[in-house]
Design a protein around this motif. Structure first.
Motif, PDB file in Angstrom:
ATOM      1  N   LEU A 121      -7.497   9.079   3.622  1.00 25.56           N
ATOM      2  CA  LEU A 121      -7.646   9.466   4.485  1.00 25.56           C
ATOM      3  C   LEU A 121      -7.444   9.941   5.717  1.00 25.56           C
ATOM      4  N   SER A 122      -6.868   9.497   6.677  1.00 20.86           N
ATOM      5  CA  SER A 122      -6.015  10.146   7.662  1.00 20.86           C
ATOM      6  C   SER A 122      -6.162  11.129   8.027  1.00 20.86           C
ATOM      7  N   GLU A 123      -4.503  11.598   6.383  1.00 20.84           N
ATOM      8  CA  GLU A 123      -4.322  12.987   5.585  1.00 20.84           C
ATOM      9  C   GLU A 123      -5.408  14.150   5.646  1.00 20.84           C
ATOM     10  N   VAL A 124      -6.375  13.519   4.716  1.00 22.30           N
ATOM     11  CA  VAL A 124      -7.175  14.464   3.941  1.00 22.30           C
ATOM     12  C   VAL A 124      -8.403  14.606   4.686  1.00 22.30           C
ATOM     13  N   ALA A 125      -8.637  13.801   5.718  1.00 20.92           N
ATOM     14  CA  ALA A 125      -9.907  14.034   7.028  1.00 20.92           C
ATOM     15  C   ALA A 125      -9.671  15.347   7.763  1.00 20.92           C
ATOM     16  N   ARG A 140       1.398   6.952  -6.820  1.00 17.87           N
ATOM     17  CA  ARG A 140      -0.025   7.584  -7.442  1.00 17.87           C
ATOM     18  C   ARG A 140      -0.107   8.722  -7.115  1.00 17.87           C
ATOM     19  N   GLU A 141       0.562   8.947  -6.148  1.00 16.22           N
ATOM     20  CA  GLU A 141       0.610  10.239  -5.845  1.00 16.22           C
ATOM     21  C   GLU A 141       1.526  11.189  -6.891  1.00 16.22           C
ATOM     22  N   LYS A 142       2.528  10.415  -7.624  1.00 17.60           N
ATOM     23  CA  LYS A 142       3.638  10.806  -8.564  1.00 17.60           C
ATOM     24  C   LYS A 142       2.566  10.771 -10.187  1.00 17.60           C
ATOM     25  N   ASP A 143       1.612   9.766 -10.172  1.00 16.84           N
ATOM     26  CA  ASP A 143       0.871  10.283 -11.816  1.00 16.84           C
ATOM     27  C   ASP A 143       0.193  11.056 -11.068  1.00 16.84           C
ATOM     28  N   TYR A 144      -0.846  10.985 -10.268  1.00 17.31           N
ATOM     29  CA  TYR A 144      -1.840  12.065  -9.883  1.00 17.31           C
ATOM     30  C   TYR A 144      -1.612  13.125  -9.515  1.00 17.31           C
ATOM     31  N   GLY A 145      -0.817  13.506  -8.364  1.00 16.11           N
ATOM     32  CA  GLY A 145      -0.748  14.754  -7.579  1.00 16.11           C
ATOM     33  C   GLY A 145      -0.978  14.532  -6.298  1.00 16.11           C
ATOM     34  N   SER A 146      -1.323  15.140  -5.425  1.00 14.31           N
ATOM     35  CA  SER A 146      -1.551  15.311  -4.250  1.00 14.31           C
ATOM     36  C   SER A 146      -2.618  14.602  -4.102  1.00 14.31           C
ATOM     37  N   PRO A 147      -2.457  13.913  -3.060  1.00 10.90           N
ATOM     38  CA  PRO A 147      -4.386  12.940  -2.205  1.00 10.90           C
ATOM     39  C   PRO A 147      -5.054  13.716  -1.628  1.00 10.90           C
ATOM     40  N   ASP A 148      -4.827  15.177  -1.200  1.00  6.03           N
ATOM     41  CA  ASP A 148      -5.880  16.174  -0.852  1.00  6.03           C
ATOM     42  C   ASP A 148      -6.715  16.783  -2.646  1.00  6.03           C
ATOM     43  N   LEU A 149      -5.819  17.000  -3.851  1.00  6.87           N
ATOM     44  CA  LEU A 149      -6.334  18.536  -4.170  1.00  6.87           C
ATOM     45  C   LEU A 149      -6.875  16.713  -5.179  1.00  6.87           C
ATOM     46  N   ASN A 150      -6.447  15.770  -5.611  1.00  5.35           N
ATOM     47  CA  ASN A 150      -7.054  14.485  -6.633  1.00  5.35           C
ATOM     48  C   ASN A 150      -8.628  14.642  -6.394  1.00  5.35           C
ATOM     49  N   HIS A 151      -8.093  14.121  -4.678  1.00  3.05           N
ATOM     50  CA  HIS A 151      -9.919  13.493  -3.989  1.00  3.05           C
ATOM     51  C   HIS A 151     -10.601  14.540  -3.875  1.00  3.05           C
ATOM     52  N   THR A 152     -10.193  16.187  -4.077  1.00  4.18           N
ATOM     53  CA  THR A 152     -11.078  17.307  -3.860  1.00  4.18           C
ATOM     54  C   THR A 152     -11.412  17.537  -5.369  1.00  4.18           C
ATOM     55  N   ARG A 153     -10.332  17.132  -5.984  1.00  2.00           N
ATOM     56  CA  ARG A 153     -11.874  17.375  -7.215  1.00  2.00           C
ATOM     57  C   ARG A 153     -12.974  16.398  -7.881  1.00  2.00           C
ATOM     58  N   GLN A 154     -12.229  15.516  -7.271  1.00  2.66           N
ATOM     59  CA  GLN A 154     -13.625  14.092  -7.203  1.00  2.66           C
ATOM     60  C   GLN A 154     -14.844  14.457  -6.661  1.00  2.66           C
ATOM     61  N   ALA A 155     -14.361  14.655  -5.552  1.00  2.00           N
ATOM     62  CA  ALA A 155     -16.186  15.819  -4.602  1.00  2.00           C
ATOM     63  C   ALA A 155     -16.424  16.298  -5.693  1.00  2.00           C
ATOM     64  N   TYR A 166      -5.878   3.634   1.149  1.00  2.00           N
ATOM     65  CA  TYR A 166      -7.157   4.907   1.211  1.00  2.00           C
ATOM     66  C   TYR A 166      -7.163   4.917   2.513  1.00  2.00           C
ATOM     67  N   ALA A 167      -6.853   4.235   3.529  1.00  2.00           N
ATOM     68  CA  ALA A 167      -7.470   4.617   4.662  1.00  2.00           C
ATOM     69  C   ALA A 167      -6.349   5.642   5.154  1.00  2.00           C
ATOM     70  N   ALA A 168      -4.646   5.278   4.777  1.00  2.00           N
ATOM     71  CA  ALA A 168      -3.837   6.184   5.230  1.00  2.00           C
ATOM     72  C   ALA A 168      -4.225   7.496   4.864  1.00  2.00           C
ATOM     73  N   ALA A 186       0.735  -1.238   0.300  1.00  2.00           N
ATOM     74  CA  ALA A 186       0.095  -0.045  -0.201  1.00  2.00           C
ATOM     75  C   ALA A 186       0.415   1.370  -0.262  1.00  2.00           C
ATOM     76  N   GLU A 187       1.783   1.322   1.110  1.00  2.00           N
ATOM     77  CA  GLU A 187       2.768   2.431   0.305  1.00  2.00           C
ATOM     78  C   GLU A 187       3.779   3.064  -0.810  1.00  2.00           C
ATOM     79  N   LYS A 188       3.648   1.396  -1.543  1.00  2.00           N
ATOM     80  CA  LYS A 188       4.264   1.905  -2.324  1.00  2.00           C
ATOM     81  C   LYS A 188       3.137   2.090  -3.724  1.00  2.00           C
ATOM     82  N   ALA A 189       1.752   1.726  -3.298  1.00  2.00           N
ATOM     83  CA  ALA A 189       0.824   2.328  -4.206  1.00  2.00           C
ATOM     84  C   ALA A 189       0.371   3.542  -3.687  1.00  2.00           C
TER      85      ALA A 189
END
Length: 91
Positions: free
Chosen positions: A87-91, A17-32, A83-85, A10-13
């Motif tokens: 989520l702990s940052e995004v929440a 994915r951050e390298k490919d798609y940008g920061s999780p916060d920005l990516n999931h904010t866009r999705q939202a 995703y759980a990891a 999961a750490e590798k994934a």
């Protein structure tokens, strides 16, 4: 696969994915934002879907549905841990 290996993968994934798609916060904010627009007519006018909401929806709906079909599918286990990891940052 043992739990430590799942977390290692999961750490590798997450890093990949951050390298490919940008920061999780920005990516999931866009999705939202996209989900809010799609659901606009079905939601109360003041309601907005958050990045954390989006992650939970994805985690519970998509990954849960996939695991019901194939509970032994390791990639879904790895994705849930990642995703759980995040989520702990995004929440």
């Amino acid at each position: 696969m043992d739990r430590y290996k799942v977390l290692e993968e999961a750490e590798k994934a997450v890093a990949s994915r951050e390298k490919d798609y940008g920061s999780p916060d920005l990516n999931h904010t866009r999705q939202a934002q996209i989900a809010t627009v799609i659901l606009r007519g079905k939601l109360k006018p003041e309601f907005e879907i958050s990045a954390a909401d989006m992650m939970l929806l994805h985690l519970l709906a998509v990954k849960g549905s996939r695991l019901i079909e194939t509970p032994e599918h390791v990639d879904s286990h790895i994705d849930i841990a990642g995703y759980a990891a995040i989520l702990s940052e995004v929440a």
